[in-house]
Design an enzyme around this catalytic site. Structure first.
Site, PDB file in Angstrom:
ATOM      1  N   ARG A   9       0.836  -1.193   0.000  1.00 54.76           N
ATOM      2  CA  ARG A   9       0.000   0.000   0.000  1.00 54.76           C
ATOM      3  C   ARG A   9       0.874   1.246   0.000  1.00 54.76           C
ATOM      4  NH1 ARG A   9      -5.181   1.401   3.730  1.00 54.76           N
ATOM      5  NH2 ARG A   9      -3.809   0.951   5.454  1.00 54.76           N
ATOM      6  N   THR A  14      -0.863   7.590  -1.377  1.00 51.47           N
ATOM      7  CA  THR A  14      -2.154   7.422  -2.067  1.00 51.47           C
ATOM      8  C   THR A  14      -3.036   6.373  -1.378  1.00 51.47           C
ATOM      9  OG1 THR A  14      -1.342   5.657  -3.481  1.00 51.47           O
ATOM     10  CG2 THR A  14      -1.062   7.920  -4.284  1.00 51.47           C
ATOM     11  N   ASP A  34      -4.797  -8.536  11.941  1.00 52.64           N
ATOM     12  CA  ASP A  34      -3.977  -8.633  10.733  1.00 52.64           C
ATOM     13  C   ASP A  34      -3.728 -10.107  10.435  1.00 52.64           C
ATOM     14  OD1 ASP A  34      -1.578  -8.863   9.033  1.00 52.64           O
ATOM     15  OD2 ASP A  34      -1.552  -6.681   9.206  1.00 52.64           O
ATOM     16  N   ASP A  45       0.006 -11.146   9.898  1.00 48.81           N
ATOM     17  CA  ASP A  45       0.779 -11.151  11.149  1.00 48.81           C
ATOM     18  C   ASP A  45       0.404 -12.341  12.012  1.00 48.81           C
ATOM     19  OD1 ASP A  45       2.427  -8.994  10.764  1.00 48.81           O
ATOM     20  OD2 ASP A  45       1.133  -7.568  11.800  1.00 48.81           O
TER      21      ASP A  45
HETATM   22  N1  URA Z   1      -6.031  -7.045   6.285  1.00 45.28           N
HETATM   23  C1  URA Z   1      -6.036  -7.750   7.439  1.00 45.28           C
HETATM   24  O1  URA Z   1      -5.158  -8.578   7.655  1.00 45.28           O
HETATM   25  N2  URA Z   1      -7.013  -7.527   8.333  1.00 45.28           N
HETATM   26  C2  URA Z   1      -7.994  -6.630   8.124  1.00 45.28           C
HETATM   27  O2  URA Z   1      -8.867  -6.477   8.968  1.00 45.28           O
HETATM   28  C3  URA Z   1      -7.967  -5.905   6.914  1.00 45.28           C
HETATM   29  C4  URA Z   1      -6.976  -6.122   6.014  1.00 45.28           C
END
Ligand code: URA
Length: 209
Positions: free
Chosen positions: A104, A108, A200, A203
């Protein structure tokens, strides 16, 4: 919700998803549950795939059998999509794997492609685009565009948790791509995370949190 969104309604999926959501679930269990849910999503996605008739010789007699009409290509969006591919490979070990890497852009907030490598048969295949979280939908849309630019025509998007903005974004840019998910959560927070979601996914799968 649009007819091209399928929510896999199954008690084992619901129980597995609850384990994924729980913040106390350690990475080893998180991995196992994510892989299992991906298998259920795969079974739903493949339900309508065409087969070709073949004759099979059993040890006792010949009988009518079936083979999948198209090869399978799994395309995880790096990196969390890898966990879904790990699961699906257990039931579709002959699938080919493509990879799409997106990050990302800090200014932007849009996805930028840093890597893609797809199998040569992607145009002739049943392609499953994999990302556990359909959040804003921007990564899914970029990945779908990359796939289409390389000739893919039959694409399905598999995720564990979706939310309405992501679903709407993917449907508006790629109305031909069905979405198969285990759940649709209500909203995104200001950081683009799905709420309640599961945090996430990358993660938690890779133990980097
Ligand atoms: N990516 C993730 O790992 N979790 C989210 O809630 C949104 C995007």
């Amino acid at each position: 919700m649009n007819a091209r969104v399928t929510i896999v309604d199954h008690p084992v999926v619901a129980a597995g998803l609850s384990r994924l959501r729980a913040k106390t679930t350690p990475p080893d269990l998180f991995r196992r549950r994510l892989q299992e849910i991906a298998i259920f999503l795969f079974i739903e996605a493949s339900r309508s795939w065409e087969t070709a008739a073949v004759e099979v010789e059993t040890p006792l007699a010949s009988c009518a059998g079936a083979v999948l009409a198209k090869p399978i290509v799994l395309v995880p969006i790096l990196r969390a999509g890898l966990g879904m591919a790990d699961g699906i490979l257990r039931v579709a070990p002959d699938a080919s794997i493509g990879h799409i890497g997106l990050y990302r852009d800090a200014e932007t907030l849009r996805p930028v492609s840093y890597y893609d490598r797809l199998p040569v048969n992607v145009a002739a295949a049943s392609v499953l685009l994999l990302d556990p979280m359909l959040a804003t939908g921007h990564s899914a849309c970029s990945a779908a565009s990359i796939l289409k630019a390389q000739g893919a025509t039959q694409i399905q998007f598999l995720c564990v948790v979706a939310c309405p903005p992501g679903v709407q974004q993917l449907q508006s840019e790629h109305a031909d791509i069905p979405i198969i998910t285990a759940a649709i959560d209500p909203e995104l927070n200001g950081h683009g995370y799905i709420v309640p979601g599961l945090g996430d996914a990358g993660d938690r799968y890779f133990g980097t949190c």
